[in-house]
Design a protein around this motif. Structure first.
Motif, PDB file in Angstrom:
ATOM      1  N   VAL A   1     -14.696 -34.462 -34.163  1.00 30.45           N
ATOM      2  CA  VAL A   1     -14.183 -33.835 -35.386  1.00 30.45           C
ATOM      3  C   VAL A   1     -13.929 -32.347 -35.138  1.00 30.45           C
ATOM      4  N   GLY A   2     -14.840 -31.695 -34.433  1.00 31.36           N
ATOM      5  CA  GLY A   2     -14.649 -30.295 -34.079  1.00 31.36           C
ATOM      6  C   GLY A   2     -13.399 -30.089 -33.251  1.00 31.36           C
ATOM      7  N   LEU A   3     -13.129 -31.010 -32.337  1.00 33.52           N
ATOM      8  CA  LEU A   3     -11.925 -30.937 -31.508  1.00 33.52           C
ATOM      9  C   LEU A   3     -10.665 -31.070 -32.361  1.00 33.52           C
TER      10      LEU A   3
ATOM     11  N   PRO B   1     -19.743 -32.910 -44.220  1.00 32.11           N
ATOM     12  CA  PRO B   1     -18.471 -32.304 -44.629  1.00 32.11           C
ATOM     13  C   PRO B   1     -17.677 -31.802 -43.423  1.00 32.11           C
ATOM     14  N   PHE B   2     -16.379 -31.990 -43.442  1.00 35.48           N
ATOM     15  CA  PHE B   2     -15.518 -31.538 -42.358  1.00 35.48           C
ATOM     16  C   PHE B   2     -15.722 -30.047 -42.101  1.00 35.48           C
ATOM     17  N   ALA B   3     -15.779 -29.260 -43.173  1.00 34.50           N
ATOM     18  CA  ALA B   3     -15.883 -27.800 -43.028  1.00 34.50           C
ATOM     19  C   ALA B   3     -17.205 -27.351 -42.424  1.00 34.50           C
ATOM     20  N   SER B   4     -18.194 -28.222 -42.373  1.00 35.94           N
ATOM     21  CA  SER B   4     -19.499 -27.834 -41.825  1.00 35.94           C
ATOM     22  C   SER B   4     -19.591 -28.041 -40.314  1.00 35.94           C
ATOM     23  N   VAL B   5     -18.605 -28.656 -39.719  1.00 33.63           N
ATOM     24  CA  VAL B   5     -18.670 -29.021 -38.308  1.00 33.63           C
ATOM     25  C   VAL B   5     -18.518 -27.811 -37.382  1.00 33.63           C
ATOM     26  N   SER B   6     -17.617 -26.897 -37.732  1.00 31.47           N
ATOM     27  CA  SER B   6     -17.412 -25.715 -36.884  1.00 31.47           C
ATOM     28  C   SER B   6     -16.766 -24.605 -37.703  1.00 31.47           C
ATOM     29  N   GLU B   7     -16.733 -23.435 -37.132  1.00 30.36           N
ATOM     30  CA  GLU B   7     -16.085 -22.304 -37.809  1.00 30.36           C
ATOM     31  C   GLU B   7     -14.588 -22.554 -37.971  1.00 30.36           C
ATOM     32  N   ASN B   8     -13.942 -23.131 -36.958  1.00 31.55           N
ATOM     33  CA  ASN B   8     -12.518 -23.464 -37.075  1.00 31.55           C
ATOM     34  C   ASN B   8     -12.271 -24.464 -38.198  1.00 31.55           C
ATOM     35  N   CYS B   9     -13.141 -25.464 -38.291  1.00 28.42           N
ATOM     36  CA  CYS B   9     -12.994 -26.462 -39.361  1.00 28.42           C
ATOM     37  C   CYS B   9     -13.164 -25.793 -40.730  1.00 28.42           C
ATOM     38  N   ARG B  10     -14.129 -24.905 -40.837  1.00 24.63           N
ATOM     39  CA  ARG B  10     -14.402 -24.225 -42.104  1.00 24.63           C
ATOM     40  C   ARG B  10     -13.242 -23.293 -42.501  1.00 24.63           C
ATOM     41  N   ASN B  11     -12.709 -22.565 -41.543  1.00 23.26           N
ATOM     42  CA  ASN B  11     -11.690 -21.559 -41.848  1.00 23.26           C
ATOM     43  C   ASN B  11     -10.271 -22.104 -41.918  1.00 23.26           C
ATOM     44  N   ASN B  12     -10.082 -23.360 -41.558  1.00 24.41           N
ATOM     45  CA  ASN B  12      -8.730 -23.912 -41.500  1.00 24.41           C
ATOM     46  C   ASN B  12      -8.634 -25.235 -42.259  1.00 24.41           C
ATOM     47  N   SER B  13      -9.390 -25.339 -43.355  1.00 26.42           N
ATOM     48  CA  SER B  13      -9.356 -26.604 -44.098  1.00 26.42           C
ATOM     49  C   SER B  13      -9.497 -26.359 -45.591  1.00 26.42           C
ATOM     50  N   ILE B  14      -9.027 -27.335 -46.333  1.00 24.48           N
ATOM     51  CA  ILE B  14      -9.210 -27.394 -47.783  1.00 24.48           C
ATOM     52  C   ILE B  14      -9.948 -28.693 -48.052  1.00 24.48           C
ATOM     53  N   THR B  15     -11.054 -28.614 -48.763  1.00 21.42           N
ATOM     54  CA  THR B  15     -11.870 -29.800 -49.041  1.00 21.42           C
ATOM     55  C   THR B  15     -11.700 -30.204 -50.495  1.00 21.42           C
ATOM     56  N   CYS B  16     -11.372 -31.453 -50.725  1.00 24.18           N
ATOM     57  CA  CYS B  16     -11.235 -32.000 -52.080  1.00 24.18           C
ATOM     58  C   CYS B  16     -12.471 -32.829 -52.392  1.00 24.18           C
ATOM     59  N   ILE B  17     -13.168 -32.443 -53.444  1.00 26.78           N
ATOM     60  CA  ILE B  17     -14.338 -33.201 -53.891  1.00 26.78           C
ATOM     61  C   ILE B  17     -14.304 -33.318 -55.403  1.00 26.78           C
ATOM     62  N   ALA B  18     -15.029 -34.265 -55.927  1.00 24.87           N
ATOM     63  CA  ALA B  18     -15.166 -34.443 -57.375  1.00 24.87           C
ATOM     64  C   ALA B  18     -16.547 -35.021 -57.637  1.00 24.87           C
ATOM     65  N   PRO B  19     -17.477 -34.202 -58.068  1.00 24.25           N
ATOM     66  CA  PRO B  19     -18.849 -34.680 -58.226  1.00 24.25           C
ATOM     67  C   PRO B  19     -19.010 -35.832 -59.208  1.00 24.25           C
ATOM     68  N   THR B  20     -18.077 -36.010 -60.117  1.00 27.01           N
ATOM     69  CA  THR B  20     -18.202 -37.110 -61.069  1.00 27.01           C
ATOM     70  C   THR B  20     -17.394 -38.327 -60.668  1.00 27.01           C
ATOM     71  N   LYS B  21     -16.617 -38.229 -59.602  1.00 27.34           N
ATOM     72  CA  LYS B  21     -15.699 -39.309 -59.234  1.00 27.34           C
ATOM     73  C   LYS B  21     -16.419 -40.616 -58.959  1.00 27.34           C
TER      74      LYS B  21
END
Length: 140
Positions: free
Chosen positions: A7-9, A39-59
């Motif tokens: 995923v980091g790659l 979460p994708f954004a938690s895998v690496s700094e690149n993942c965190r800085n180059n992603s948009i995460t869609c979540i919905a806590p009630t979904k």
């Protein structure tokens, strides 16, 4: 290479080629038993800085197409029963304990599907309950 490294790659490659990752994590609380959500954004700094995460806590936990089945009057435990259902009928239901201690005696069924699939699932559930009760009776 493990899954997190892979995923980091992907994150590194997307950043290198100026591709923003849209990570749809709307069903993040639905994981297989023994698996954890990462979460994708938690895998690496690149993942965190180059992603948009869609979540919905009630979904997922409050959606109207999820049925909670009360298994308190059933012998055995709900977690064992869901495993038995998967193995003997191919029906995959979620253990309630994934959602906290109060869920130990419950299983969850998603009914947001075509009617024919729901009918098939209900038949498998009925068959699974019968088989599981016979199995428990032979264990005494």
């Amino acid at each position: 290479m493990n899954e997190l490294q892979e995923v980091g790659l992907v994150g590194d490659l997307c950043r290198k080629h100026h591709v923003i990752v849209l990570s749809d994590e709307i069903h993040c609380d639905l994981t297989s038993p023994g698996q954890e959500y990462i979460p994708f954004a938690s895998v690496s700094e690149n993942c965190r800085n180059n992603s948009i995460t869609c979540i919905a806590p009630t979904k997922t936990s409050q959606a109207t197409y999820l049925v909670w089945l009360d298994c308190r009057k059933m012998q055995g435990c709900a977690a064992e029963f869901t495993g038995y259902l998967r193995e003997h009928t191919g029906l995959y239901l979620s253990e309630g304990r994934q959602y906290g201690e109060n869920g130990n005696s419950f299983i969850r069924m998603n009914i947001a599907c075509p009617r024919s699939r729901l009918e098939d699932g209900m038949k498998r559930l009925a068959e699974g309950v019968e088989l599981y009760m016979m199995f428990l009776n032979t264990q005494r």
